[in-house]
Design a protein around this motif. Structure first.
Motif, PDB file in Angstrom:
ATOM      1  N   GLY A  89       0.819  -1.215   0.000  1.00 14.06           N
ATOM      2  CA  GLY A  89       0.000   0.000   0.000  1.00 14.06           C
ATOM      3  C   GLY A  89       0.851   1.262   0.000  1.00 14.06           C
ATOM      4  O   GLY A  89       0.540   2.232  -0.703  1.00 14.06           O
ATOM      5  N   LEU A  90       1.942   1.256   0.757  1.00 14.17           N
ATOM      6  CA  LEU A  90       2.822   2.425   0.792  1.00 14.17           C
ATOM      7  C   LEU A  90       3.533   2.638  -0.542  1.00 14.17           C
ATOM      8  O   LEU A  90       3.735   3.773  -0.967  1.00 14.17           O
ATOM      9  N   VAL A  91       3.899   1.546  -1.224  1.00  9.96           N
ATOM     10  CA  VAL A  91       4.527   1.675  -2.545  1.00  9.96           C
ATOM     11  C   VAL A  91       3.536   2.265  -3.542  1.00  9.96           C
ATOM     12  O   VAL A  91       3.891   3.137  -4.346  1.00  9.96           O
ATOM     13  N   ILE A  92       2.281   1.823  -3.481  1.00  8.79           N
ATOM     14  CA  ILE A  92       1.245   2.375  -4.374  1.00  8.79           C
ATOM     15  C   ILE A  92       1.037   3.862  -4.067  1.00  8.79           C
ATOM     16  O   ILE A  92       0.953   4.689  -4.985  1.00  8.79           O
ATOM     17  N   LEU A  93       0.974   4.210  -2.784  1.00 13.86           N
ATOM     18  CA  LEU A  93       0.807   5.614  -2.392  1.00 13.86           C
ATOM     19  C   LEU A  93       1.997   6.453  -2.841  1.00 13.86           C
ATOM     20  O   LEU A  93       1.830   7.581  -3.320  1.00 13.86           O
ATOM     21  N   LEU A  94       3.193   5.902  -2.737  1.00 12.97           N
ATOM     22  CA  LEU A  94       4.388   6.617  -3.179  1.00 12.97           C
ATOM     23  C   LEU A  94       4.361   6.839  -4.693  1.00 12.97           C
ATOM     24  O   LEU A  94       4.706   7.920  -5.174  1.00 12.97           O
ATOM     25  N   GLY A  95       3.937   5.845  -5.441  1.00  8.83           N
ATOM     26  CA  GLY A  95       3.812   6.006  -6.890  1.00  8.83           C
ATOM     27  C   GLY A  95       2.792   7.072  -7.247  1.00  8.83           C
ATOM     28  O   GLY A  95       3.013   7.888  -8.150  1.00  8.83           O
ATOM     29  N   TYR A  96       1.655   7.094  -6.547  1.00  8.64           N
ATOM     30  CA  TYR A  96       0.625   8.109  -6.758  1.00  8.64           C
ATOM     31  C   TYR A  96       1.192   9.506  -6.460  1.00  8.64           C
ATOM     32  O   TYR A  96       0.989  10.444  -7.235  1.00  8.64           O
ATOM     33  N   ASP A  97       1.911   9.627  -5.336  1.00  6.06           N
ATOM     34  CA  ASP A  97       2.529  10.911  -4.985  1.00  6.06           C
ATOM     35  C   ASP A  97       3.519  11.368  -6.047  1.00  6.06           C
ATOM     36  O   ASP A  97       3.515  12.523  -6.460  1.00  6.06           O
ATOM     37  N   ALA A 115      -0.588  19.806  -1.949  1.00  4.11           N
ATOM     38  CA  ALA A 115      -0.377  20.386  -0.628  1.00  4.11           C
ATOM     39  C   ALA A 115       0.646  19.533   0.120  1.00  4.11           C
ATOM     40  O   ALA A 115       1.057  18.481  -0.355  1.00  4.11           O
ATOM     41  N   THR A 116       1.066  19.977   1.287  1.00  2.69           N
ATOM     42  CA  THR A 116       1.995  19.178   2.071  1.00  2.69           C
ATOM     43  C   THR A 116       1.226  18.127   2.862  1.00  2.69           C
ATOM     44  O   THR A 116       0.046  18.284   3.139  1.00  2.69           O
ATOM     45  N   GLY A 117       1.905  17.067   3.208  1.00  2.00           N
ATOM     46  CA  GLY A 117       1.292  15.990   3.979  1.00  2.00           C
ATOM     47  C   GLY A 117       1.396  14.665   3.252  1.00  2.00           C
ATOM     48  O   GLY A 117       1.913  14.589   2.136  1.00  2.00           O
ATOM     49  N   VAL A 118       0.920  13.626   3.904  1.00  2.00           N
ATOM     50  CA  VAL A 118       0.982  12.291   3.321  1.00  2.00           C
ATOM     51  C   VAL A 118      -0.392  11.860   2.824  1.00  2.00           C
ATOM     52  O   VAL A 118      -0.522  11.194   1.814  1.00  2.00           O
TER      53      VAL A 118
END
Length: 156
Positions: free
Chosen positions: A11-19, A83-86
């Motif tokens: 999930g974090l890898v997918i979120l990182l790719g989206y970011d 914006a800033t944030g995760v």
């Protein structure tokens, strides 16, 4: 436990790719938010102090740290602001009800623009840009819908 941590890692890898995808579309970058990194490192040190028991756990901490570093990047993109944030940091322009730009001249001669993107009700995204006001207005005219007013505020 490793299976659960591996699912979170995916999930974090997918979120990182989206970011990274939306960050690559930023046209004007705002100042970097160092507090995002500071809080991320505090949480990582706190979690790591319990002891790293497996490679999955170490990968989780590395991905979490990387997401916090990436979370400090903000700016104006072609379809959304970053914006800033995760969490929930890429917002489409259609959600805004107004934008206020405030040019500021610091005593040391530096000039910057404070941009406040207003969403209903009483939600705001604030960014500081080192770009000239004319550049900011030009980019915002290209990306904002006609229904979103841009106000230029002067500081006396």
């Amino acid at each position: 436990m490793d299976i659960f941590v591996n699912i979170i890692n995916i999930g974090l890898v997918i979120l990182l790719g989206y970011d990274l995808y939306w960050q690559s579309r930023i046209q004007i970058r705002a100042n970097y938010s160092y507090w995002q990194v500071v809080w991320g490192l505090i949480i990582v040190v706190w979690i790591a102090s319990t002891g790293i028991s497996s490679w999955s756990y170490a990968v989780f901490l590395a991905l979490f740290t990387l997401l916090n570093v990436a979370g400090g990047v903000s700016g104006i993109g072609d379809k959304r602001i970053a914006a800033t944030g995760v969490y929930n940091r890429f917002r489409p322009y259609a959600k805004f009800i107004g934008v206020t730009l405030t040019p500021v001249s610091a005593p040391n001669g530096a000039e910057f623009v404070v941009a406040i993107f207003a969403m209903a009700p009483r939600r705001y995204v604030r960014m500081i840009f080192k770009q000239p006001l004319t550049t900011m207005i030009g980019v915002l005219q290209q990306v904002l819908p006609e229904t979103v007013p841009v106000t230029i505020q002067k500081i006396n």
